[in-house]
Design a protein around this motif. Sequence first.
Motif, mmCIF file in Angstrom:
data_model
loop_
_atom_site.group_PDB
_atom_site.id
_atom_site.type_symbol
_atom_site.label_atom_id
_atom_site.label_comp_id
_atom_site.label_asym_id
_atom_site.label_seq_id
_atom_site.Cartn_x
_atom_site.Cartn_y
_atom_site.Cartn_z
ATOM 1 N N PHE A 119 -4.485 -4.872 9.141
ATOM 2 C CA PHE A 119 -3.819 -5.099 7.773
ATOM 3 C C PHE A 119 -2.880 -6.480 6.942
ATOM 4 C CE2 PHE A 119 -4.558 -0.770 8.400
ATOM 5 C CZ PHE A 119 -5.145 -0.385 7.605
ATOM 6 N N THR A 120 -3.231 -7.149 8.305
ATOM 7 C CA THR A 120 -2.395 -8.679 8.092
ATOM 8 C C THR A 120 -3.870 -9.535 7.921
ATOM 9 O OG1 THR A 120 -2.266 -9.605 10.199
ATOM 10 C CG2 THR A 120 -0.190 -7.598 9.220
ATOM 11 N N HIS A 121 -5.019 -9.442 8.373
ATOM 12 C CA HIS A 121 -5.979 -9.724 7.761
ATOM 13 C C HIS A 121 -5.953 -9.683 6.439
ATOM 14 C CE1 HIS A 121 -6.318 -11.769 11.411
ATOM 15 N NE2 HIS A 121 -5.858 -11.011 11.793
ATOM 16 N N LEU A 122 -5.482 -8.827 5.962
ATOM 17 C CA LEU A 122 -6.153 -8.547 4.212
ATOM 18 C C LEU A 122 -5.474 -8.835 3.296
ATOM 19 C CD1 LEU A 122 -7.142 -4.801 4.671
ATOM 20 C CD2 LEU A 122 -8.836 -6.792 4.810
ATOM 21 N N LYS A 123 -5.480 -8.802 1.529
ATOM 22 C CA LYS A 123 -4.542 -9.310 1.102
ATOM 23 C C LYS A 123 -2.893 -8.917 0.962
ATOM 24 C CE LYS A 123 -6.790 -6.620 -2.705
ATOM 25 N NZ LYS A 123 -7.054 -6.510 -4.235
ATOM 26 N N ASP A 124 -2.050 -8.877 0.522
ATOM 27 C CA ASP A 124 -0.804 -7.919 0.699
ATOM 28 C C ASP A 124 -1.867 -7.012 0.585
ATOM 29 O OD1 ASP A 124 0.373 -10.989 1.220
ATOM 30 O OD2 ASP A 124 1.552 -11.042 -0.770
ATOM 31 N N ARG A 139 5.779 -12.571 7.660
ATOM 32 C CA ARG A 139 5.631 -13.648 6.807
ATOM 33 C C ARG A 139 5.151 -14.665 8.500
ATOM 34 N NH1 ARG A 139 8.667 -17.930 7.061
ATOM 35 N NH2 ARG A 139 8.404 -19.971 5.487
ATOM 36 N N GLU A 140 5.684 -14.641 10.040
ATOM 37 C CA GLU A 140 5.871 -15.178 10.375
ATOM 38 C C GLU A 140 4.680 -14.536 11.802
ATOM 39 O OE1 GLU A 140 9.018 -15.083 12.962
ATOM 40 O OE2 GLU A 140 10.703 -16.587 12.036
ATOM 41 N N TRP A 141 4.012 -13.183 12.112
ATOM 42 C CA TRP A 141 3.345 -12.993 12.333
ATOM 43 C C TRP A 141 1.878 -13.718 11.922
ATOM 44 C CZ3 TRP A 141 1.280 -10.933 16.617
ATOM 45 C CH2 TRP A 141 -0.030 -9.968 16.016
ATOM 46 N N ARG A 142 1.951 -13.863 10.952
ATOM 47 C CA ARG A 142 0.612 -14.239 9.520
ATOM 48 C C ARG A 142 0.896 -16.287 10.396
ATOM 49 N NH1 ARG A 142 0.063 -11.606 3.074
ATOM 50 N NH2 ARG A 142 -1.463 -10.171 4.091
ATOM 51 N N ILE A 143 1.337 -16.622 10.696
ATOM 52 C CA ILE A 143 1.400 -18.089 10.186
ATOM 53 C C ILE A 143 1.047 -18.517 12.301
ATOM 54 C CG2 ILE A 143 3.091 -20.041 11.120
ATOM 55 C CD1 ILE A 143 5.030 -18.761 8.678
ATOM 56 N N SER A 144 1.294 -17.837 12.779
ATOM 57 C CA SER A 144 1.284 -17.661 14.518
ATOM 58 C C SER A 144 0.144 -17.285 14.798
ATOM 59 C CB SER A 144 2.533 -17.233 15.407
ATOM 60 O OG SER A 144 2.693 -15.287 14.774
ATOM 61 N N HIS A 145 -0.450 -16.137 14.217
ATOM 62 C CA HIS A 145 -1.807 -14.952 14.588
ATOM 63 C C HIS A 145 -2.966 -15.074 13.872
ATOM 64 C CE1 HIS A 145 -3.102 -11.741 17.261
ATOM 65 N NE2 HIS A 145 -3.623 -12.196 15.898
ATOM 66 N N VAL A 146 -2.305 -14.685 12.404
ATOM 67 C CA VAL A 146 -3.198 -14.666 11.111
ATOM 68 C C VAL A 146 -3.739 -16.157 11.431
ATOM 69 C CG1 VAL A 146 -4.278 -14.187 9.355
ATOM 70 C CG2 VAL A 146 -2.914 -12.215 10.365
ATOM 71 N N VAL A 147 -3.133 -17.254 10.907
ATOM 72 C CA VAL A 147 -3.716 -18.738 10.466
ATOM 73 C C VAL A 147 -3.728 -19.604 11.576
ATOM 74 C CG1 VAL A 147 -2.626 -20.762 9.304
ATOM 75 C CG2 VAL A 147 -2.064 -18.353 8.289
#
Length: 270
Positions: A119-124, A139-147
């Motif tokens: 669900f972190t890969h989807l829109k908010d 927020r940090e997960w989306r930077i280090s993992h998703v992005v």
Amino acid sequence: MQTATGTDITELFETYHFNQKAASEVMGKFYVCRAKTPRKSPFTFKPDGFYNVLKFRVKKKLSEINRRRDVSIKSILVIDTWFFATLVLCAAVARTQSTFLAILAGISLGLGTVASHNFTHLKDNWRMYYMQLSMFSVREWRISHVVSHHVYTNTVHDLEMTLLHPFIHWFPTDDKPPLVRYVPYLTLIAYPLIAPGQFVIRTFKRMNDKADFLMFVIPLILMLCGHMTIRLVFNMWLIMILSSSFVFSFLGFSVSHHFPNNFHDGDDIK
């Protein structure tokens, strides 16, 4: 957007947009000027290159999968079940003060945190914030993992490969110092400390946000559903967080991302 201002996000743009034509038309409205320096990345994304040909084929396959609502419903049921079980176990811990149930609640929380990855890969969406209950930051997960990780998986550009370097050295090189060769055997001891450690670092750097308040849902349940002292509430909460952190980190590092058969930058392709 503010964090990435002035950086090259070509890989993100190419990997996140299947409808490249429509995305390019929208991007054209925000054109400022040509980049003044050449790209440092080796990826070219030519229309007839490997990646774009692969993306075209995947797009066709995804159009078939997206028509099956049972896939997304199953994903929702899985994550909701794990977190519902966690809350029920928390209430049971409050009533019984059982360390065993606290460990089970931590395991359930860890598995739910793993499930929140999707669900972190989807829109908010509100389900992605399940992760905050285990002290991790969306927020940090989306930077280090998703992005980063999902774009530069297990390469030198992957933040998750370099954040713990050189203490944990996942790259297949021959120049590893003796200490570094044996540190990975101690990771099982470090796994329970990763989630609370992330929170401590955020707090020390004053990078907390409102979502961090969600982690207090668990101690609040412990206080409202039983007659526990503040000290006992903290101890049971700590057991849950450490158990959750171990499950999440073990599944994330040892089982999936860095399993011996997985590709790492520097591997010989056979």
